[in-house]
Design a protein around this motif. Structure first.
Motif, PDB file in Angstrom:
ATOM      1  N   VAL A 108       0.837  -1.202   0.000  1.00  0.00           N
ATOM      2  CA  VAL A 108       0.000   0.000   0.000  1.00  0.00           C
ATOM      3  C   VAL A 108       0.873   1.254   0.000  1.00  0.00           C
ATOM      4  O   VAL A 108       0.550   2.268  -0.613  1.00  0.00           O
ATOM      5  N   ARG A 109       2.023   1.149   0.679  1.00  0.00           N
ATOM      6  CA  ARG A 109       2.943   2.295   0.751  1.00  0.00           C
ATOM      7  C   ARG A 109       3.912   2.339  -0.421  1.00  0.00           C
ATOM      8  O   ARG A 109       4.835   3.143  -0.434  1.00  0.00           O
ATOM      9  N   GLY A 110       3.764   1.422  -1.354  1.00  0.00           N
ATOM     10  CA  GLY A 110       4.603   1.438  -2.546  1.00  0.00           C
ATOM     11  C   GLY A 110       6.001   0.877  -2.343  1.00  0.00           C
ATOM     12  O   GLY A 110       6.911   1.151  -3.117  1.00  0.00           O
ATOM     13  N   ILE A 111       6.178   0.071  -1.271  1.00  0.00           N
ATOM     14  CA  ILE A 111       7.495  -0.531  -1.022  1.00  0.00           C
ATOM     15  C   ILE A 111       7.553  -1.893  -1.708  1.00  0.00           C
ATOM     16  O   ILE A 111       6.614  -2.685  -1.582  1.00  0.00           O
ATOM     17  N   SER A 112       8.628  -2.162  -2.432  1.00  0.00           N
ATOM     18  CA  SER A 112       8.718  -3.443  -3.159  1.00  0.00           C
ATOM     19  C   SER A 112      10.172  -3.919  -3.178  1.00  0.00           C
ATOM     20  O   SER A 112      11.037  -3.333  -2.549  1.00  0.00           O
ATOM     21  N   GLY A 113      10.402  -5.010  -3.918  1.00  0.00           N
ATOM     22  CA  GLY A 113      11.760  -5.503  -4.148  1.00  0.00           C
ATOM     23  C   GLY A 113      12.415  -6.054  -2.896  1.00  0.00           C
ATOM     24  O   GLY A 113      11.751  -6.610  -2.011  1.00  0.00           O
ATOM     25  N   GLU A 114      13.723  -5.884  -2.819  1.00  0.00           N
ATOM     26  CA  GLU A 114      14.511  -6.466  -1.739  1.00  0.00           C
ATOM     27  C   GLU A 114      14.088  -5.905  -0.376  1.00  0.00           C
ATOM     28  O   GLU A 114      14.013  -6.625   0.615  1.00  0.00           O
ATOM     29  N   ARG A 115      13.810  -4.601  -0.338  1.00  0.00           N
ATOM     30  CA  ARG A 115      13.409  -3.956   0.917  1.00  0.00           C
ATOM     31  C   ARG A 115      12.111  -4.584   1.436  1.00  0.00           C
ATOM     32  O   ARG A 115      11.974  -4.850   2.629  1.00  0.00           O
ATOM     33  N   TYR A 116      11.186  -4.836   0.501  1.00  0.00           N
ATOM     34  CA  TYR A 116       9.914  -5.478   0.849  1.00  0.00           C
ATOM     35  C   TYR A 116      10.164  -6.857   1.453  1.00  0.00           C
ATOM     36  O   TYR A 116       9.693  -7.179   2.538  1.00  0.00           O
ATOM     37  N   ARG A 117      10.966  -7.661   0.743  1.00  0.00           N
ATOM     38  CA  ARG A 117      11.206  -9.038   1.197  1.00  0.00           C
ATOM     39  C   ARG A 117      11.896  -9.065   2.565  1.00  0.00           C
ATOM     40  O   ARG A 117      11.547  -9.850   3.434  1.00  0.00           O
ATOM     41  N   GLN A 118      12.835  -8.151   2.739  1.00  0.00           N
ATOM     42  CA  GLN A 118      13.573  -8.113   4.002  1.00  0.00           C
ATOM     43  C   GLN A 118      12.665  -7.749   5.173  1.00  0.00           C
ATOM     44  O   GLN A 118      12.713  -8.358   6.237  1.00  0.00           O
ATOM     45  N   LYS A 119      11.810  -6.767   4.958  1.00  0.00           N
ATOM     46  CA  LYS A 119      10.927  -6.329   6.042  1.00  0.00           C
ATOM     47  C   LYS A 119       9.910  -7.407   6.410  1.00  0.00           C
ATOM     48  O   LYS A 119       9.612  -7.623   7.580  1.00  0.00           O
ATOM     49  N   VAL A 120       9.384  -8.074   5.395  1.00  0.00           N
ATOM     50  CA  VAL A 120       8.424  -9.155   5.659  1.00  0.00           C
ATOM     51  C   VAL A 120       9.119 -10.267   6.451  1.00  0.00           C
ATOM     52  O   VAL A 120       8.577 -10.788   7.427  1.00  0.00           O
ATOM     53  N   HIS A 121      10.349 -10.587   6.032  1.00  0.00           N
ATOM     54  CA  HIS A 121      11.084 -11.643   6.730  1.00  0.00           C
ATOM     55  C   HIS A 121      11.353 -11.250   8.192  1.00  0.00           C
ATOM     56  O   HIS A 121      11.163 -12.056   9.105  1.00  0.00           O
ATOM     57  N   GLU A 122      11.767 -10.023   8.400  1.00  0.00           N
ATOM     58  CA  GLU A 122      12.026  -9.542   9.769  1.00  0.00           C
ATOM     59  C   GLU A 122      10.775  -9.643  10.639  1.00  0.00           C
ATOM     60  O   GLU A 122      10.825 -10.133  11.767  1.00  0.00           O
ATOM     61  N   ALA A 123       9.663  -9.178  10.072  1.00  0.00           N
ATOM     62  CA  ALA A 123       8.401  -9.181  10.839  1.00  0.00           C
ATOM     63  C   ALA A 123       7.993 -10.616  11.173  1.00  0.00           C
ATOM     64  O   ALA A 123       7.595 -10.911  12.300  1.00  0.00           O
ATOM     65  N   LEU A 124       8.136 -11.515  10.186  1.00  0.00           N
ATOM     66  CA  LEU A 124       7.758 -12.908  10.429  1.00  0.00           C
ATOM     67  C   LEU A 124       8.669 -13.561  11.462  1.00  0.00           C
ATOM     68  O   LEU A 124       8.218 -14.355  12.284  1.00  0.00           O
ATOM     69  N   SER A 125       9.958 -13.210  11.444  1.00  0.00           N
ATOM     70  CA  SER A 125      10.845 -13.851  12.416  1.00  0.00           C
ATOM     71  C   SER A 125      10.618 -13.273  13.822  1.00  0.00           C
ATOM     72  O   SER A 125      10.811 -13.978  14.805  1.00  0.00           O
TER      73      SER A 125
END
Ligand code: ADP
Ligand code: MG
Length: 343
Positions: A108-125
């Motif tokens: 929704v905030r327009g974040i994608s790519g590596e930054r997106y994947r990293q943040k999702v991974h951090e939140a999940l861990s």
């Protein structure tokens, strides 16, 4: 991040009744975990919605550090407050997998790519769900779904996380598990958290500070152990922990923590006094004592590791106590009271 400050905040919904929130002042330190505790209808959700920006205070102000979030004339919209709110229902998208659910606020905030994947991974861990990224919500347990909801609120690195009775509908077992998840979530995320609940044991177990509300007002805010040991007034004393509130004639100038020898004297002289005070007696401070006050056992509740007793004092007032040995209703049960607290 910064301290969250509510200064004399009031909310009048204009319905002609009393104010939903009355001149409430409160501070939550950066990284703090505050539980807002009070009975249903006392204004907890309204406070949370004012912090989040869904309601505007009719008086007073809300700041995050130096930044004014809202007062009666100014209102920063929710999306500019960098806060996240977790509701009782997890509201996950059933057709998206766990990772996509968690990443949705980033998209929704327009974040994608590596930054997106990293943040999702951090939140999940942070919520220990790294291995569940590809699953659908329907394939998860209730507790896991709630952790997904937490990860989703964490993914945008909010300054403040607001939780409104997130465990209200869970069974006791899952509730205990989720309390641990929330505590760990707080430690690992470092977020400032405000957690609304009407369940005192939940508030005490989770938060570093508990703010007790009643009818729109803040009654007391303190660490759980202080609220338990030194509640201010009858309402807080009755709301937090187990115990009995007795009306006793206490001579002026007595300390608020009353020991057994003082209590014995007070009981002996009861009849001749006129000024009465509310005294809180915790069940763990009531002990069997052959030389104590002769009570009668009214009822006995088996709690597994102990019996919870309801006792009648000679003047008919009620005391609560725990016993490891079995006793019967109707038994005479003499007790001493180690300490009591004047409310
Ligand atoms: P709690 O979350 O502690 O149960 P609420 O904050 O939901 O309490 O409600 C506090 C009081 O404000 C209640 O009397 C409720 O009826 C009233 N109230 C809450 N929201 C509104 C609203 N949008 N309009 C009018 N009255 C409201
Ligand atoms: Mg509510």
């Amino acid at each position: 991040m910064a301290k969250l400050i509510l200064n004399h905040v009031s909310k009048d919904f204009g319905t002609g009744g009393r104010l939903a929130v009355k001149a409430l002042s409160l501070e939550v330190r950066e990284g703090g975990f505050l539980a807002l505790l009070g009975p249903s209808g006392c204004g907890k959700t309204t406070v949370l919605r004012m912090i989040a920006g869904f309601e505007q205070p009719t008086d007073g102000s809300i700041h995050l550090g130096e930044r004014l979030l809202a007062d009666a004339a100014n209102m920063l919209p929710p999306e500019r407050r960098n806060m996240a709110m977790v509701f009782q229902s997890y509201a996950l998208w059933p057709h998206m997998n766990v990772a996509d659910n968690v990443g949705y606020p980033l998209k929704v905030r327009g974040i994608s790519g590596e930054r997106y994947r990293q943040k999702v991974h951090e939140a999940l861990s942070t919520v220990r769900l790294e291995d569940y990224a590809e699953r659908r919500p329907a394939d998860l347990s209730g507790g896991q779904r709630q952790r997904v909801a937490l990860a989703r609120c964490l993914v945008t690195s909010p300054d403040v996380v607001l939780l409104d009775e997130p465990l209200a509908n869970l069974d006791r077992h899952l509730k205990k598990e989720m309390e641990e998840t929330f505590r760990e979530f707080h430690q690992r995320s470092g977020a400032t958290m405000v957690y609304v609940t009407h369940d005192q044991s939940e508030a005490m177990a989770l938060a570093s500070d508990v703010a007790v509300m009643s009818e729109g007002r803040l009654l007391q805010v303190a660490a759980p152990a202080d609220i338990y040991a030194r509640p201010e007034g009858r309402l807080v004393g009755g709301l937090v922990g187990q115990g009995a509130i007795l009306s006793l004639a206490i001579p002026d100038g007595k300390p608020r923590l009353i020991d057994w020898s003082a209590l014995k004297t007070i009981w002996r002289e009861q009849g001749s006094k006129t000024a009465y005070a509310d005294i809180l007696v915790r069940p763990e401070d009531v002990v069997a004592d052959a030389d104590g006050i002769s009570c009668r056992v009214d009822s006995v509740l088996y709690e597994g590791e102990r019996y919870a007793l309801k006792l009648s004092l000679p003047d008919g007032q009620i005391l609560r106590a725990y016993s490891r040995e079995t006793v019967k209703p109707g038994d005479v049960y003499p007790v001493a009271v180690r300490t009591a607290w004047r409310l």
